[in-house]
Design a protein around this motif. Structure first.
Motif, PDB file in Angstrom:
ATOM      1  N   GLN A 116       0.825  -1.207   0.000  1.00 41.49           N
ATOM      2  CA  GLN A 116       0.000   0.000   0.000  1.00 41.49           C
ATOM      3  C   GLN A 116       0.862   1.260   0.000  1.00 41.49           C
ATOM      4  O   GLN A 116       0.553   2.246  -0.660  1.00 41.49           O
ATOM      5  N   SER A 117       1.985   1.226   0.736  1.00 41.64           N
ATOM      6  CA  SER A 117       2.867   2.389   0.758  1.00 41.64           C
ATOM      7  C   SER A 117       3.493   2.627  -0.617  1.00 41.64           C
ATOM      8  O   SER A 117       3.621   3.760  -1.064  1.00 41.64           O
TER       9      SER A 117
ATOM     10  N   LEU B 229      -5.686   8.026  17.750  1.00 36.19           N
ATOM     11  CA  LEU B 229      -5.146   7.030  16.823  1.00 36.19           C
ATOM     12  C   LEU B 229      -5.245   7.513  15.381  1.00 36.19           C
ATOM     13  O   LEU B 229      -4.297   7.348  14.596  1.00 36.19           O
ATOM     14  N   GLN B 230      -6.362   8.126  15.003  1.00 39.32           N
ATOM     15  CA  GLN B 230      -6.519   8.603  13.635  1.00 39.32           C
ATOM     16  C   GLN B 230      -5.512   9.714  13.323  1.00 39.32           C
ATOM     17  O   GLN B 230      -4.964   9.771  12.216  1.00 39.32           O
ATOM     18  N   LYS B 231      -5.258  10.575  14.303  1.00 40.06           N
ATOM     19  CA  LYS B 231      -4.284  11.639  14.066  1.00 40.06           C
ATOM     20  C   LYS B 231      -2.878  11.070  13.895  1.00 40.06           C
ATOM     21  O   LYS B 231      -2.135  11.473  12.980  1.00 40.06           O
ATOM     22  N   GLU B 232      -2.495  10.151  14.746  1.00 38.17           N
ATOM     23  CA  GLU B 232      -1.158   9.565  14.645  1.00 38.17           C
ATOM     24  C   GLU B 232      -1.015   8.720  13.389  1.00 38.17           C
ATOM     25  O   GLU B 232       0.042   8.710  12.751  1.00 38.17           O
ATOM     26  N   LEU B 233      -2.081   8.026  13.010  1.00 38.64           N
ATOM     27  CA  LEU B 233      -2.036   7.204  11.801  1.00 38.64           C
ATOM     28  C   LEU B 233      -1.884   8.081  10.559  1.00 38.64           C
ATOM     29  O   LEU B 233      -1.117   7.761   9.638  1.00 38.64           O
ATOM     30  N   GLN B 234      -2.597   9.197  10.542  1.00 41.22           N
ATOM     31  CA  GLN B 234      -2.483  10.100   9.390  1.00 41.22           C
ATOM     32  C   GLN B 234      -1.094  10.714   9.306  1.00 41.22           C
ATOM     33  O   GLN B 234      -0.505  10.821   8.208  1.00 41.22           O
TER      34      GLN B 234
ATOM     35  N   PRO C  89       9.672  10.285  16.746  1.00 44.57           N
ATOM     36  CA  PRO C  89       9.050   9.807  15.500  1.00 44.57           C
ATOM     37  C   PRO C  89       7.763   9.049  15.791  1.00 44.57           C
ATOM     38  O   PRO C  89       7.678   8.273  16.755  1.00 44.57           O
ATOM     39  N   PRO C  90       6.720   9.278  14.990  1.00 44.02           N
ATOM     40  CA  PRO C  90       5.469   8.532  15.192  1.00 44.02           C
ATOM     41  C   PRO C  90       5.658   7.054  14.885  1.00 44.02           C
ATOM     42  O   PRO C  90       6.510   6.667  14.072  1.00 44.02           O
ATOM     43  N   ARG C  91       4.868   6.229  15.533  1.00 41.00           N
ATOM     44  CA  ARG C  91       4.965   4.785  15.335  1.00 41.00           C
ATOM     45  C   ARG C  91       4.386   4.378  13.989  1.00 41.00           C
ATOM     46  O   ARG C  91       3.486   5.034  13.459  1.00 41.00           O
ATOM     47  N   ASN C  92       4.896   3.249  13.507  1.00 44.68           N
ATOM     48  CA  ASN C  92       4.384   2.747  12.233  1.00 44.68           C
ATOM     49  C   ASN C  92       3.063   2.023  12.448  1.00 44.68           C
ATOM     50  O   ASN C  92       2.595   1.839  13.589  1.00 44.68           O
ATOM     51  N   GLU C  93       2.476   1.576  11.352  1.00 42.70           N
ATOM     52  CA  GLU C  93       1.142   0.979  11.423  1.00 42.70           C
ATOM     53  C   GLU C  93       1.149  -0.348  12.161  1.00 42.70           C
ATOM     54  O   GLU C  93       0.170  -0.692  12.827  1.00 42.70           O
TER      55      GLU C  93
ATOM     56  N   ARG D 187       1.407   8.057   7.956  1.00 41.15           N
ATOM     57  CA  ARG D 187       1.298   7.810   6.519  1.00 41.15           C
ATOM     58  C   ARG D 187       1.829   8.991   5.711  1.00 41.15           C
ATOM     59  O   ARG D 187       2.472   8.810   4.669  1.00 41.15           O
ATOM     60  N   GLU D 188       1.569  10.210   6.168  1.00 38.34           N
ATOM     61  CA  GLU D 188       2.068  11.369   5.433  1.00 38.34           C
ATOM     62  C   GLU D 188       3.587  11.428   5.446  1.00 38.34           C
ATOM     63  O   GLU D 188       4.216  11.785   4.440  1.00 38.34           O
ATOM     64  N   ILE D 189       4.192  11.095   6.583  1.00 36.69           N
ATOM     65  CA  ILE D 189       5.657  11.144   6.663  1.00 36.69           C
ATOM     66  C   ILE D 189       6.286  10.018   5.861  1.00 36.69           C
ATOM     67  O   ILE D 189       7.290  10.212   5.158  1.00 36.69           O
ATOM     68  N   GLN D 190       5.718   8.809   5.942  1.00 41.76           N
ATOM     69  CA  GLN D 190       6.282   7.691   5.198  1.00 41.76           C
ATOM     70  C   GLN D 190       6.155   7.891   3.692  1.00 41.76           C
ATOM     71  O   GLN D 190       7.028   7.477   2.927  1.00 41.76           O
ATOM     72  N   ARG D 191       5.083   8.513   3.245  1.00 43.53           N
ATOM     73  CA  ARG D 191       4.895   8.750   1.812  1.00 43.53           C
ATOM     74  C   ARG D 191       5.498  10.078   1.340  1.00 43.53           C
ATOM     75  O   ARG D 191       5.335  10.468   0.182  1.00 43.53           O
ATOM     76  N   ARG D 192       6.159  10.776   2.276  1.00 46.50           N
ATOM     77  CA  ARG D 192       6.838  12.030   1.960  1.00 46.50           C
ATOM     78  C   ARG D 192       5.873  13.073   1.410  1.00 46.50           C
ATOM     79  O   ARG D 192       6.216  13.863   0.526  1.00 46.50           O
ATOM     80  N   VAL D 193       4.666  13.039   1.952  1.00 46.92           N
ATOM     81  CA  VAL D 193       3.711  14.089   1.594  1.00 46.92           C
ATOM     82  C   VAL D 193       4.122  15.396   2.256  1.00 46.92           C
ATOM     83  O   VAL D 193       3.932  16.484   1.686  1.00 46.92           O
TER      84      VAL D 193
END
Length: 514
Positions: free
Chosen positions: A268-269, A416-421, A441-445, A424-430
């Protein structure tokens, strides 16, 4: 103007009897000191301290006296000679987390302080099973009963040290192990342990169970995988498709739901980073495109073991009416109880005496006190009302357990929704991480899914435990239990185990002097 100065009393003369002490080196100020009675306030203070200290000392002295008295009544049993291959009698002690108290081991401490000394004096073995959370004891006993049913059905081997034919001469066979259980006893410390034990007895023997062991964590993971907590709605890219070219549509699996595999998270990433649809399909979906679909295998219904009725004979019961005073409103009672521990010592010693001197032969039958199946119709004098008075001392916070869990869930899933978002934004370099996210650093999924599973497991267990322990919930009972439960009776005041007389030492002959 100031008044005339108050005349100063001359220093006290040293008494004649104390004058020789001056030459010893004692200061004259000490010898001239004239004692006097303390003031009114100091008299009140020292009287209060002396009274409180005496009450504490006398109560603890009475506790020791009571324990020594009861230990002396059963100490003769420990002097019996046992065969080297013989096992001592064993009792099973069950304690549960008391409602409203964060210290889950208060029942264990009560047992070790007031009941255990009697058992140790009589050379009786014991095993403690304590619940650290609401309902933990009930779930543990339920799993033990399910394992016992599969053992008796021959579906699972006996996992305890009871397999016959081993090299150890002290190993018990399953029949001997069960007989040793019946010769022992079950000790229930407090009404919470009584309720959870009865619930486990109903769910363990009175329900149909699968023939194989059930993984509760896997069941919960399967339930959580069906929700949409981790689902992400991503708009599909618009592509120009010519009418004369055939289009092949690749199905998008629900890989973002629930508990995904690590490979699914990586796919997905990659999809979000590259923006292509080549990674959007699940690996198994791509393989299924090149291979023909295999016919679905016929589902075989899982075999179940039917409920057991009547249930096998259980070890005799001994209920200890332990009450834990928790909360601010019980502080006056706790202060009064601080100087009355001898009542607990008497209660625990009586329970220990009934365990030591009682057995399944002289135990009475369990009295539910009701002619029908309605447990609310049981009279207050029945055994189902053991320790019911202790429920009035539960703190009000315990009744808000379900509301607190709902509030904890709402707060957690919002964060959880805030940390999850953000993850994902940091991992996808948004976007670039902030200074705080660089330090923390925020935790991964995968970590978030694991934390969510642990929290849901804790909340669901707490909800189940509350339904068992709440004051308005009656003790579980089934009419098929009649004849299988027995209760140890209290012993008489003069009942005791006689001790063996001490061996007389041989008298040495006295040599006559010539």
């Amino acid at each position: 103007m100031t008044g005339p100065a108050k005349p100063v009393d001359p220093p006290r003369e040293i008494p004649k009897a104390l004058r020789p002490l001056v030459w010893v080196g004692i200061p004259e100020a000490v010898l001239r000191w004239k004692p006097r009675l303390p003031s009114r306030n100091w008299s009140i203070f020292w009287t209060s301290v002396a009274a409180v200290s005496y009450l504490y000392y006398e109560d603890r002295r009475q506790c020791k006296k009571i324990m020594e008295e009861y230990k002396e009544r059963v100490r003769g049993l420990s002097e019996d000679v046992m065969h080297p291959l013989e096992h001592p009698r064993k009792v099973y002690v069950y304690t549960a987390k008391y409602p409203g108290d964060d210290n889950y081991d208060v029942g264990v401490r009560f047992f070790k302080r007031y009941v255990k000394p009697i058992l140790v004096a009589a050379a009786i073995d014991y095993e403690i099973t304590s619940g650290t959370k609401y309902g933990n004891l009930a779930r543990e006993l339920r799993e033990r009963i399910h394992e016992r049913r599969r053992n008796l059905a021959g579906l699972e081997p006996w996992t305890t040290n009871t397999v016959a034919g081993t090299s150890l001469p002290t190993t018990l066979s399953p029949v001997q192990y069960l007989q040793r259980e019946l010769d022992g006893a079950v000790v229930l410390i407090g009404r919470p342990a009584f309720k959870e034990w009865a619930w486990a007895l109903r769910e363990g023997w009175g329900t149909s169970i699968p023939t194989t062991r059930v993984d509760r964590d896997e069941q919960l993971a399967s339930v959580l995988s069906e929700d949409t907590t981790f689902e992400e709605h991503v708009p599909e890219p618009q592509a120009d498709v010519q009418e004369d070219e055939p289009t092949e549509e690749v199905g998008r699996p629900s890989a973002t739901q629930g508990f995904m595999l690590p490979s699914q998270i990586g796919l997905q990433s990659l999809q979000q980073k590259s923006g292509t649809a080549s990674f959007s399909a699940h690996p198994t979906a791509i393989m299924n495109q090149a291979q023909p679909e295999a016919p679905a295998a016929a589902t075989v219904p899982e075999q179940l073991l039917p409920p057991v009725a009547p249930i096998p004979a259980q070890p005799p019961l001994c209920f200890v009416d332990f009450t834990n005073l928790v909360g601010w409103r019980n502080i006056p009672r706790r202060i009064a109880h601080f100087f009355n521990h001898r009542s607990d010592a008497r209660l625990g010693a009586e329970a220990g005496l009934s365990i030591v001197l009682g057995n399944k032969n002289d135990a009475r039958e369990f009295d539910p006190g009701m002619p029908d199946r309605d447990s609310d119709a049981a009279p207050p004098s029945s055994d189902l009302h053991w320790g019911v008075d202790a429920e009035q001392y539960y703190p009000p916070a315990f009744n808000r357990t379900l509301q607190d869990i709902v509030r904890y869930r709402q707060d957690y899933y919002g964060e959880l929704q805030k940390e999850l978002q953000a993850t994902r934004e940091i991992q996808r370099r948004v976007r670039e991480p902030t200074k705080y996210e660089q330090r923390n650093p925020p935790r991964n999924e995968i970590e978030l899914r694991g934390e969510r599973f642990d929290r849901e497991k804790m909340w669901r267990n707490s909800e189940q435990g509350y339904e068992i322990l709440k004051p308005e919930a009656p003790v579980c009972w089934d009419e098929t239990w009649r004849g299988s439960l027995r209760v140890l009776q209290p012993r008489q005041e003069d009942e005791r185990v006689p001790r063996k007389p001490a061996p007389k030492e041989a008298e040495e002959p006295v040599a006559e002097s010539s």
